[in-house]
Design an enzyme around this catalytic site. Structure first.
Site, PDB file in Angstrom:
ATOM      1  N   GLU A 252       0.728  -1.162   0.160  1.00  0.00           N
ATOM      2  CA  GLU A 252       0.004   0.020  -0.168  1.00  0.00           C
ATOM      3  C   GLU A 252       1.010   1.319   0.167  1.00  0.00           C
ATOM      4  O   GLU A 252       1.945   1.322   0.516  1.00  0.00           O
ATOM      5  CB  GLU A 252      -0.824   0.011   1.279  1.00  0.00           C
ATOM      6  CG  GLU A 252      -2.283  -0.340   0.956  1.00  0.00           C
ATOM      7  CD  GLU A 252      -2.986   0.550   0.649  1.00  0.00           C
ATOM      8  OE1 GLU A 252      -2.747   1.502  -0.470  1.00  0.00           O
ATOM      9  OE2 GLU A 252      -4.066   1.248   1.104  1.00  0.00           O
ATOM     10  N   ASP A 253       0.307   2.230  -0.724  1.00  0.00           N
ATOM     11  CA  ASP A 253       1.112   3.476  -0.631  1.00  0.00           C
ATOM     12  C   ASP A 253       1.117   4.386   0.657  1.00  0.00           C
ATOM     13  O   ASP A 253       2.074   4.533   1.114  1.00  0.00           O
ATOM     14  CB  ASP A 253       0.396   4.491  -1.634  1.00  0.00           C
ATOM     15  CG  ASP A 253      -0.963   4.704  -1.434  1.00  0.00           C
ATOM     16  OD1 ASP A 253      -1.813   4.049  -0.474  1.00  0.00           O
ATOM     17  OD2 ASP A 253      -1.912   5.567  -2.160  1.00  0.00           O
TER      18      ASP A 253
ATOM     19  N   ASP B 196      -3.190   5.268   6.468  1.00  0.00           N
ATOM     20  CA  ASP B 196      -3.695   6.711   7.186  1.00  0.00           C
ATOM     21  C   ASP B 196      -4.739   6.087   8.168  1.00  0.00           C
ATOM     22  O   ASP B 196      -4.245   5.875   9.408  1.00  0.00           O
ATOM     23  CB  ASP B 196      -4.394   7.380   5.990  1.00  0.00           C
ATOM     24  CG  ASP B 196      -5.017   8.777   6.326  1.00  0.00           C
ATOM     25  OD1 ASP B 196      -4.283   9.442   7.197  1.00  0.00           O
ATOM     26  OD2 ASP B 196      -5.969   9.072   5.725  1.00  0.00           O
TER      27      ASP B 196
ATOM     28  N   PHE C 209      -1.019  16.226   4.401  1.00  0.00           N
ATOM     29  CA  PHE C 209      -1.552  15.933   3.158  1.00  0.00           C
ATOM     30  C   PHE C 209      -0.565  15.612   2.191  1.00  0.00           C
ATOM     31  O   PHE C 209      -0.006  16.666   1.764  1.00  0.00           O
ATOM     32  CB  PHE C 209      -2.932  16.371   2.618  1.00  0.00           C
ATOM     33  CG  PHE C 209      -3.557  15.579   1.454  1.00  0.00           C
ATOM     34  CD1 PHE C 209      -4.673  14.696   1.604  1.00  0.00           C
ATOM     35  CD2 PHE C 209      -3.224  15.906   0.178  1.00  0.00           C
ATOM     36  CE1 PHE C 209      -5.077  13.792   0.679  1.00  0.00           C
ATOM     37  CE2 PHE C 209      -3.750  15.038  -0.918  1.00  0.00           C
ATOM     38  CZ  PHE C 209      -4.475  14.097  -0.648  1.00  0.00           C
TER      39      PHE C 209
ATOM     40  N   ARG D 249       0.341  12.162  -9.099  1.00  0.00           N
ATOM     41  CA  ARG D 249       0.985  10.674  -8.746  1.00  0.00           C
ATOM     42  C   ARG D 249       2.271  10.577  -9.584  1.00  0.00           C
ATOM     43  O   ARG D 249       3.245   9.686  -8.958  1.00  0.00           O
ATOM     44  CB  ARG D 249      -0.002   9.816  -9.343  1.00  0.00           C
ATOM     45  CG  ARG D 249      -1.457   9.562  -8.895  1.00  0.00           C
ATOM     46  CD  ARG D 249      -2.238   8.304  -9.342  1.00  0.00           C
ATOM     47  NE  ARG D 249      -3.546   8.232  -9.042  1.00  0.00           N
ATOM     48  CZ  ARG D 249      -4.158   7.736  -7.932  1.00  0.00           C
ATOM     49  NH1 ARG D 249      -3.389   7.441  -7.092  1.00  0.00           N
ATOM     50  NH2 ARG D 249      -5.548   7.941  -7.850  1.00  0.00           N
TER      51      ARG D 249
HETATM   52  P1  IMP Z   1      -7.104   4.934   4.744  1.00  0.00           P
HETATM   53  O1  IMP Z   1      -8.181   4.006   4.682  1.00  0.00           O
HETATM   54  O2  IMP Z   1      -7.585   6.073   5.700  1.00  0.00           O
HETATM   55  O3  IMP Z   1      -5.779   4.121   5.558  1.00  0.00           O
HETATM   56  O4  IMP Z   1      -6.488   5.495   3.588  1.00  0.00           O
HETATM   57  C1  IMP Z   1      -5.860   4.930   2.594  1.00  0.00           C
HETATM   58  C2  IMP Z   1      -5.976   5.538   1.433  1.00  0.00           C
HETATM   59  O5  IMP Z   1      -6.310   6.933   1.501  1.00  0.00           O
HETATM   60  C3  IMP Z   1      -4.463   5.563   0.599  1.00  0.00           C
HETATM   61  O6  IMP Z   1      -4.526   4.284  -0.028  1.00  0.00           O
HETATM   62  C4  IMP Z   1      -4.651   6.755  -0.261  1.00  0.00           C
HETATM   63  O7  IMP Z   1      -5.341   6.638  -1.572  1.00  0.00           O
HETATM   64  C5  IMP Z   1      -5.527   7.708   0.434  1.00  0.00           C
HETATM   65  N1  IMP Z   1      -4.831   8.635   1.290  1.00  0.00           N
HETATM   66  C6  IMP Z   1      -4.386   8.677   2.677  1.00  0.00           C
HETATM   67  N2  IMP Z   1      -3.576   9.737   2.964  1.00  0.00           N
HETATM   68  C7  IMP Z   1      -3.428  10.387   1.985  1.00  0.00           C
HETATM   69  C8  IMP Z   1      -2.543  11.538   1.621  1.00  0.00           C
HETATM   70  O8  IMP Z   1      -1.858  12.100   2.682  1.00  0.00           O
HETATM   71  N3  IMP Z   1      -2.461  11.867   0.340  1.00  0.00           N
HETATM   72  C9  IMP Z   1      -2.990  11.270  -0.710  1.00  0.00           C
HETATM   73  N4  IMP Z   1      -3.874  10.081  -0.518  1.00  0.00           N
HETATM   74  C10 IMP Z   1      -3.869   9.719   0.893  1.00  0.00           C
HETATM   75 MG    MG Z   2      -6.180   8.199  -3.229  1.00  0.00          MG
END
Ligand code: IMP
Ligand code: MG
Length: 195
Positions: free
Chosen positions: A111-112, A115, A164, A177
């Protein structure tokens, strides 16, 4: 240019949208090589099946896969989030499933960014039901301050503050991206960007 004129010719205070570099490209590449070694050290004999989440995880997957010695295969999954991701009602839905079964495989979810953890929690539940031999998680970035779901990654590239970020796969409305580095996005309005 940081100033713009209104129709009446007054100077507007707002700044242009900008990205402040946070993690340079070379540091990302170096860290990924180290993570690849660590993953291979943990599973010296196994074929590793990398499963990446579209689209943000793609650059991380391709760089990681090329740095892991031995047998590696990979697959992709896509999800969509609903509702407010900033609280626990954030719902995740599968929009593209894997091509092949993961039963009996050593699976690394790639995963990137981690969050709130809602996406990962959903994926781990889904994959666990499919009976992999091992299930591990590799994330390039971790924002622990934002966590809601009780999930953690086994391999973390960089722990970052609650900002962010964009670049290296991460987007803001599908933009940025393609940046080879990770940076903090500042909106012209001064507002906080939302994912
Ligand atoms: P989570 O489910 O809240 O952990 O979010 C995961 C997804 O939210 C990531 O795979 C990203 O696509 C997006 N995301 C979360 N934080 C950021 C950020 O700082 N920049 C861009 N995308 C984010
Ligand atoms: Mg995204």
């Amino acid at each position: 240019m940081s100033e713009a004129r209104t129709a009446k010719g007054k100077i507007r205070q707002g700044q242009k949208e900008s990205v402040r570099p946070l993690i340079p490209a070379a540091r990302i590449q170096k860290r990924i090589r180290a993570m690849a070694k660590e993953i291979r050290r943990d599973f010296p004999e196994e074929r590793l099946h990398l499963v990446s989440v579209l689209k943000g995880g793609v650059f991380f997957l391709t760089d990681l896969a090329r740095s892991i010695p031995g047998e590696v295969s990979f697959d992709f999954i896509a999800v969509a989030s609903y509702g407010q991701n900033t609280h626990s009602s954030g719902q995740v839905r599968l929009t593209r499933d894997l091509d092949s079964s993961i039963e009996g495989r050593t699976v690394i979810v790639v995963e990137d960014i981690l969050d709130t953890g809602m996406t990962l929690q959903y994926l781990l539940r889904l994959f666990q039901q499919r009976k992999p031999k091992h299930l591990r998680v590799a994330v390039l970035l971790d924002k622990p301050e934002r966590r809601i779901a009780a999930v953690r990654a086994d391999y973390v590239g960089f722990t970052i503050p609650n900002e962010f970020v964009v670049g290296y796969g991460l987007d803001y409305s599908e933009r940025y991206r393609n940046l080879p580095y990770v940076g903090i996005l500042k909106l012209g309005s001064g507002a906080k960007p939302q994912k």
